[in-house]
Design an enzyme around this catalytic site. Structure first.
Site, PDB file in Angstrom:
ATOM      1  CD  GLU A 149     -36.797 -13.617   0.418  1.00  0.00           C
ATOM      2  OE1 GLU A 149     -36.458 -14.540  -0.404  1.00  0.00           O
ATOM      3  OE2 GLU A 149     -36.805 -12.751  -0.077  1.00  0.00           O
TER       4      GLU A 149
ATOM      5  CE1 TYR B  80     -32.510 -14.938  -2.552  1.00  0.00           C
ATOM      6  CE2 TYR B  80     -34.111 -16.350  -1.055  1.00  0.00           C
ATOM      7  CZ  TYR B  80     -33.697 -15.178  -1.993  1.00  0.00           C
ATOM      8  OH  TYR B  80     -34.452 -14.311  -2.260  1.00  0.00           O
TER       9      TYR B  80
ATOM     10  CG  ASP C 115     -33.116 -15.948  -6.677  1.00  0.00           C
ATOM     11  OD1 ASP C 115     -32.321 -15.341  -7.194  1.00  0.00           O
ATOM     12  OD2 ASP C 115     -34.519 -15.519  -6.573  1.00  0.00           O
TER      13      ASP C 115
END
Ligand code: SF4
Length: 359
Positions: free
Chosen positions: A33, A116, A134
Site C-alpha cells: 500500500e 486510506y 483511494d
C-alpha cells in the site's frame, strides 16, 4: 440487485491477481500500500519484491540504516514514503514488539499511514470493517451516487467514508474495499468509462445524467512551479564533491552535486558570471562541457536539469557543505533519479566514470 451485491459479483469475476493479495501478511499488505500510493501497479510490483528481498520482515526494515532503505527506494520518487516506512517500522518494533497493530485507529498513528493506507491494512490483513477509499473508490461512489463534494477536503472525505461504510458488506470488508478499488481501476476509469458494459449503469447517477467527466469533483489545481537546476560536477583529479540535501524540499536526504538554481536556463558563460556560482566554485575552474537540458516532471513541479562538467574545486567558503569523494564511488550514493540516470549516461562515461568504475 443492490450496489454492494452487484459490486461483489463483478469482483468475483474480475478481481486483479496481485502478489500481495490473499497473503494475509500485514507487513506485505502495508508495504504494497505504501509503494502503490503514488505508483502504478506495474512499476510498484518490482519494488515490492525488491523490498521484501532486502527487508523480509518489519524488524529487518527497522534495523536497516536509512541509507539502505533509500537506496532500495531509488527511482520510485516521493521519498518521504520511504523515510516514513522506515520510521514506522522502528515504531512498530519499539512499541508493538515488531507486530503491526491490528486496529485502524492504532495503525493511523504510524508515520505515513493516512486513512486510506490504515484502512487498507486494517481491512485487508485483519478484516476490520473500515473503509479504504483511494482515488478509484472516490470516483466510483461519486459517479454512482452523484456525490458533489471534493473528496480531498475534510468535509468531503468524511462524507465519502460515511457513505462507504453504510454500503460495506461488514462480513467481507476486505473484498468490498478491494472490489471498489478494482472496479474504479478497471471499469469506472478516469475520463470516459464504457458505461454500456457496466453492471451498475441502470442505477448510476453519472451515467443517467452524463456527468462522468464532472465527477468526482476536483480541488483547484496547484500552480505548476518551474525550476531550473544547474548541477556542477567538479572534477578534482580522481575526486568530486557532493552534498546531502537537507532543506525542506524535494529529494530530502538524497545526495546531489553542487547546485545553482535559477529562474531561467543558463548557458555556461551566464552561469560562470553568477554570484551563486562564484560562491560555490573556486576561481580558475574550467567548464569542460555543458550537457543538453533534460526535463523531469513531478506532481506540482517541472524541473529543467542541466549538468556542467568542470575541472575545479569548491570555493573555500562552501567547502564545509561538500563531501570530497572518489569519482568511482559515486554510484553507491543515494541520489535523485535524474542524477542516477546521468551517472549511467554517455556523458558520465566519457568524462569521468569509465566502464570499470561504474556499478
Ligand atoms: S455506469 Fe459508467 S459512470 Fe457509472 S459506475 Fe458504471 S462505468 Fe462508472
Amino acid at each position: 440487485m443492490d450496489f454492494t451485491s452487484t459490486l461483489l459479483l463483478w469482483y468475483g469475476a474480475h478481481a486483479r491477481q496481485l502478489p500481495w493479495r490473499g497473503t494475509g501478511n500485514p507487513y506485505h499488505v502495508w508495504l504494497s500500500e505504501v509503494i502503490l500510493q503514488q505508483t502504478r501497479v506495474a512499476q510498484g510490483t518490482a519494488y515490492y519484491f525488491r523490498f521484501l528481498e532486502h527487508f523480509p520482515s518489519i524488524r529487518t526494515l527497522a534495523e536497516a540504516p536509512l541509507d539502505e532503505v533509500m537506496k532500495c527506494w531509488q527511482g520510485l520518487g516521493y521519498y518521504t514514503r520511504a523515510r516514513n516506512l522506515h520510521k514506522a517500522a522502528q515504531k512498530v518494533v519499539a512499541e508493538y514488539g515488531g507486530e503491526l497493530p491490528n486496529r485502524f485507529e492504532e495503525l493511523k498513528k504510524l508515520p505515513g499511514l493516512g486513512s486510506y493506507a490504515a484502512g487498507a491494512v486494517a481491512s485487508f490483513a485483519f478484516n476490520e470493517a473500515v473503509p479504504a477509499l483511494d482515488g478509484n473508490g472516490y470516483r466510483v461512489l461519486a459517479r454512482v451516487f452523484g456525490i458533489f463534494e471534493i473528496p480531498t477536503t475534510t468535509k468531503g472525505a468524511h462524507l465519502f467514508r460515511q457513505h462507504c461504510f453504510a454500503l460495506m458488506d461488514k462480513e467481507r470488508p476486505a473484498d468490498f474495499n478491494q472490489a471498489l478499488i478494482d472496479f474504479g481501476a478497471l471499469q469506472c476509469v478516469p475520463g470516459t468509462p464504457d458505461c454500456t458494459v457496466c453492471p451498475l449503469t441502470s442505477s448510476c447517477y453519472a451515467s443517467k445524467h452524463h456527468k462522468q467527466l464532472e465527477l468526482p469533483l476536483k480541488a483547484t489545481p496547484i500552480a505548476l512551479r518551474v525550476r531550473y537546476f544547474h548541477y556542477l560536477i567538479l572534477l578534482d583529479g580522481d575526486y568530486t564533491y557532493i552534498e546531502l540535501r537537507r532543506a525542506k524540499d524535494i529529494w530530502h536526504s538524497l545526495y546531489q552535486f553542487p547546485l545553482v538554481e535559477s529562474t531561467k536556463p543558463l548557458t555556461g558563460q551566464e552561469l560562470a558570471a553568477k554570484s551563486d556560482f562564484k560562491e560555490l566554485v573556486a576561481e580558475g575552474a574550467k567548464i569542460l562541457t555543458e550537457v543538453p537540458e533534460t526535463v523531469q516532471k513531478l506532481t506540482h513541479q517541472e524541473l529543467h536539469l542541466r549538468f556542467f562538467i568542470l575541472e575545479g574545486r569548491p570555493a573555500d567558503m562552501s567547502l564545509s557543505r561538500f563531501e570530497r569523494i572518489p569519482l568511482a564511488s559515486l554510484p553507491s550514493y543515494q541520489v535523485p533519479i535524474c542524477i542516477a540516470k546521468f551517472l549511467t549516461s554517455e556523458w558520465a562515461a566519457r568524462f569521468f566514470l569509465t566502464t570499470t568504475t561504474q556499478q
